[in-house]
Write a protein that holds these residues in place. Structure first.
Motif, PDB file in Angstrom:
ATOM      1  N   ALA A   1      -2.804   6.168   2.351  1.00 46.59           N
ATOM      2  CA  ALA A   1      -4.109   4.690   3.818  1.00 46.59           C
ATOM      3  C   ALA A   1      -4.511   3.131   2.252  1.00 46.59           C
ATOM      4  CB  ALA A   1      -5.371   5.430   3.402  1.00 46.59           C
ATOM      5  N   TRP A   2      -4.233   2.049   3.004  1.00 45.51           N
ATOM      6  CA  TRP A   2      -3.971   1.129   1.945  1.00 45.51           C
ATOM      7  C   TRP A   2      -5.605   0.161   3.598  1.00 45.51           C
ATOM      8  CZ3 TRP A   2      -0.405   3.384   5.080  1.00 45.51           C
ATOM      9  CH2 TRP A   2       0.509   2.747   6.135  1.00 45.51           C
ATOM     10  N   ASN A   3      -5.291  -1.147   2.068  1.00 44.16           N
ATOM     11  CA  ASN A   3      -6.474  -1.833   2.501  1.00 44.16           C
ATOM     12  C   ASN A   3      -5.560  -3.275   2.332  1.00 44.16           C
ATOM     13  OD1 ASN A   3      -6.234  -2.896  -0.135  1.00 44.16           O
ATOM     14  ND2 ASN A   3      -8.758  -2.798  -0.280  1.00 44.16           N
ATOM     15  N   HIS A   4      -6.040  -4.530   3.541  1.00 45.98           N
ATOM     16  CA  HIS A   4      -5.622  -5.288   3.376  1.00 45.98           C
ATOM     17  C   HIS A   4      -5.171  -6.149   2.344  1.00 45.98           C
ATOM     18  CE1 HIS A   4      -5.260  -5.562   8.014  1.00 45.98           C
ATOM     19  NE2 HIS A   4      -6.906  -4.896   7.985  1.00 45.98           N
ATOM     20  N   ALA A   5      -6.001  -5.540   0.801  1.00 43.68           N
ATOM     21  CA  ALA A   5      -5.769  -6.778   0.184  1.00 43.68           C
ATOM     22  C   ALA A   5      -4.115  -6.043  -0.722  1.00 43.68           C
ATOM     23  CB  ALA A   5      -6.672  -6.420  -1.138  1.00 43.68           C
ATOM     24  N   ALA A   6      -4.531  -4.405  -0.557  1.00 42.09           N
ATOM     25  CA  ALA A   6      -3.377  -4.225  -0.921  1.00 42.09           C
ATOM     26  C   ALA A   6      -1.891  -4.569  -0.920  1.00 42.09           C
ATOM     27  CB  ALA A   6      -3.350  -2.783  -0.903  1.00 42.09           C
ATOM     28  N   VAL A   7      -1.590  -4.707   0.906  1.00 45.70           N
ATOM     29  CA  VAL A   7      -0.650  -5.470   1.420  1.00 45.70           C
ATOM     30  C   VAL A   7      -0.448  -6.909   0.581  1.00 45.70           C
ATOM     31  CG1 VAL A   7       0.138  -6.413   3.282  1.00 45.70           C
ATOM     32  CG2 VAL A   7      -1.283  -4.414   3.363  1.00 45.70           C
ATOM     33  N   ALA A   8      -1.284  -7.796   0.389  1.00 46.36           N
ATOM     34  CA  ALA A   8      -1.225  -9.159  -0.303  1.00 46.36           C
ATOM     35  C   ALA A   8      -0.796  -8.706  -1.334  1.00 46.36           C
ATOM     36  CB  ALA A   8      -2.255  -9.516  -0.203  1.00 46.36           C
ATOM     37  N   LEU A   9      -0.835  -7.161  -2.348  1.00 44.65           N
ATOM     38  CA  LEU A   9      -0.244  -7.529  -3.722  1.00 44.65           C
ATOM     39  C   LEU A   9       1.116  -6.460  -3.764  1.00 44.65           C
ATOM     40  CD1 LEU A   9      -0.786  -7.195  -6.921  1.00 44.65           C
ATOM     41  CD2 LEU A   9      -2.227  -5.158  -6.831  1.00 44.65           C
ATOM     42  N   PHE A  10       1.385  -5.332  -2.930  1.00 46.92           N
ATOM     43  CA  PHE A  10       2.452  -4.837  -3.237  1.00 46.92           C
ATOM     44  C   PHE A  10       3.176  -5.441  -2.268  1.00 46.92           C
ATOM     45  CE2 PHE A  10      -0.772  -1.887  -5.415  1.00 46.92           C
ATOM     46  CZ  PHE A  10      -0.211  -2.080  -6.889  1.00 46.92           C
ATOM     47  N   GLY A  11       2.688  -5.594  -0.564  1.00 45.86           N
ATOM     48  CA  GLY A  11       4.066  -5.085   0.329  1.00 45.86           C
ATOM     49  C   GLY A  11       3.099  -4.354   1.396  1.00 45.86           C
ATOM     50  N   ASP A  12       3.854  -4.383   2.708  1.00 44.76           N
ATOM     51  CA  ASP A  12       3.667  -3.688   3.656  1.00 44.76           C
ATOM     52  C   ASP A  12       3.305  -2.462   3.980  1.00 44.76           C
ATOM     53  OD1 ASP A  12       1.934  -2.907   6.614  1.00 44.76           O
ATOM     54  OD2 ASP A  12       3.378  -4.659   7.407  1.00 44.76           O
ATOM     55  N   TYR A  13       3.185  -1.313   3.237  1.00 47.79           N
ATOM     56  CA  TYR A  13       3.075  -0.015   3.230  1.00 47.79           C
ATOM     57  C   TYR A  13       3.663   0.632   5.036  1.00 47.79           C
ATOM     58  CZ  TYR A  13       2.111   0.169  -1.389  1.00 47.79           C
ATOM     59  OH  TYR A  13       1.586   0.127  -2.424  1.00 47.79           O
ATOM     60  N   GLY A  14       2.981   0.158   5.835  1.00 49.29           N
ATOM     61  CA  GLY A  14       2.870   0.272   7.062  1.00 49.29           C
ATOM     62  C   GLY A  14       4.376  -0.386   7.608  1.00 49.29           C
ATOM     63  N   ALA A  15       5.115  -1.149   7.115  1.00 47.33           N
ATOM     64  CA  ALA A  15       6.784  -1.304   7.953  1.00 47.33           C
ATOM     65  C   ALA A  15       7.237  -0.420   7.210  1.00 47.33           C
ATOM     66  CB  ALA A  15       6.260  -2.287   7.568  1.00 47.33           C
TER      67      ALA A  15
END
Length: 279
Positions: free
Chosen positions: A133-147
């Motif tokens: 799992a991850w939060n929106h801040a992690a997406v901003a830093l690392f990229g969209d894991y959901g993709a």
């Protein structure tokens, strides 16, 4: 992941990494046939016979005592994580009847914590380094894991097989080695985990760098430290990371990334999160 062969590999690599002067032994010069310490030198330091140490290194000692393993760990100058790894490999617990192994799911309490960390990049990591799992801040830093496909949401897999990771991590080699060290630790804890063995096999085949680091047998837990990022939008970010594990479920952890208050990295992270929030 056979504990006996892993034990042999681990002891050989650690012995090869020491020189006589590192352990206050005289070096009489001349060409040494092996890298590092000889078996007889290590046996002398550990206070055991050469025959016994040789059989231990070959995985032929059935139940070495804690005292012997502690002596070998001291002789090899092992760190605490490495010493624990030695004990697990040399004295594996009785293997229970194998049960079906499935991919982990993030526990609800950690998901709740993620929801509270809106301004802190954070992920829930499983024992195979899967990103649960991850939060929106992690997406901003690392990229969209959901993709990514579910099977590709893995920190080690991304680090070694995604070229973008080499751009993101300022010290990619150090980050990569940390991943290998953690996987070795988990392989010692879970020698019968087929999904972990499959991951390690795929990485050995897919990355020469992973294969080379794996053969060196680094061992370390993922706890806390610092990482420097070269983010395409926020520039250089020097962040501290902390790994928080539930006491009753150490097989998964919440990993957070924070900047020092008032630092340039703090300003950059705030700007990045603001950009992310605005789409």
């Amino acid at each position: 992941m056979n504990p006996s062969s892993a034990l042999s590999e681990f002891l050989r690599t650690r012995r090869a990494g020491l020189r006589p002067e590192d352990v206050d032994l005289p070096d009489y010069g001349g060409r040494r046939r092996v890298a590092g310490l000889r078996r007889e030198e290590l046996a002398h330091l550990a206070g055991v016979s050469v025959d016994y140490y040789t059989r231990l290194e070959q995985g032929r000692v059935g139940n070495p005592s804690d005292a012997v393993l502690d002596a070998v760990a001291r002789a090899l100058r092992l760190a605490p994580d490495e010493s624990g790894h030695l004990h697990r490999l040399a004295r594996p617990t009785a293997r229970p009847r194998r049960r079906p192994v499935t991919r982990q799911e993030a526990r609800p309490s950690l998901l709740h914590l993620l929801d509270q960390l809106a301004d802190t990049p954070a992920v829930v990591m499983g024992h195979r380094m899967d990103i649960l799992a991850w939060n929106h801040a992690a997406v901003a830093l690392f990229g969209d894991y959901g993709a990514l496909p579910v099977e590709d949401r893995n920190i080690a897999r991304i680090t070694f097989l995604d070229p973008a990771s080499r751009e993101l991590y300022a010290d990619w080699a150090a980050c990569a080695r940390e991943n290998v060290a953690f996987l070795h630790l988990e392989a010692g804890r879970r020698p019968d985990d087929p999904l972990l063995a499959e991951l390690i096999g795929q990485l050995c085949l897919g990355s020469e760098e992973f294969h080379g680091m794996w053969a060196e047998h680094p061992v370390a837990d993922k706890t806390s430290g610092r990482k420097s990022f070269r983010h395409p939008l926020a520039g250089t970010l020097d962040l501290a990371y902390d790994t928080l594990r539930p006491a009753d479920d150490p097989g998964q952890a919440l990993v957070t990334y924070t900047a020092d208050p008032g630092s340039a990295s703090d300003d950059g992270l705030r700007l990045l999160l603001s950009w992310a929030a605005s789409g």
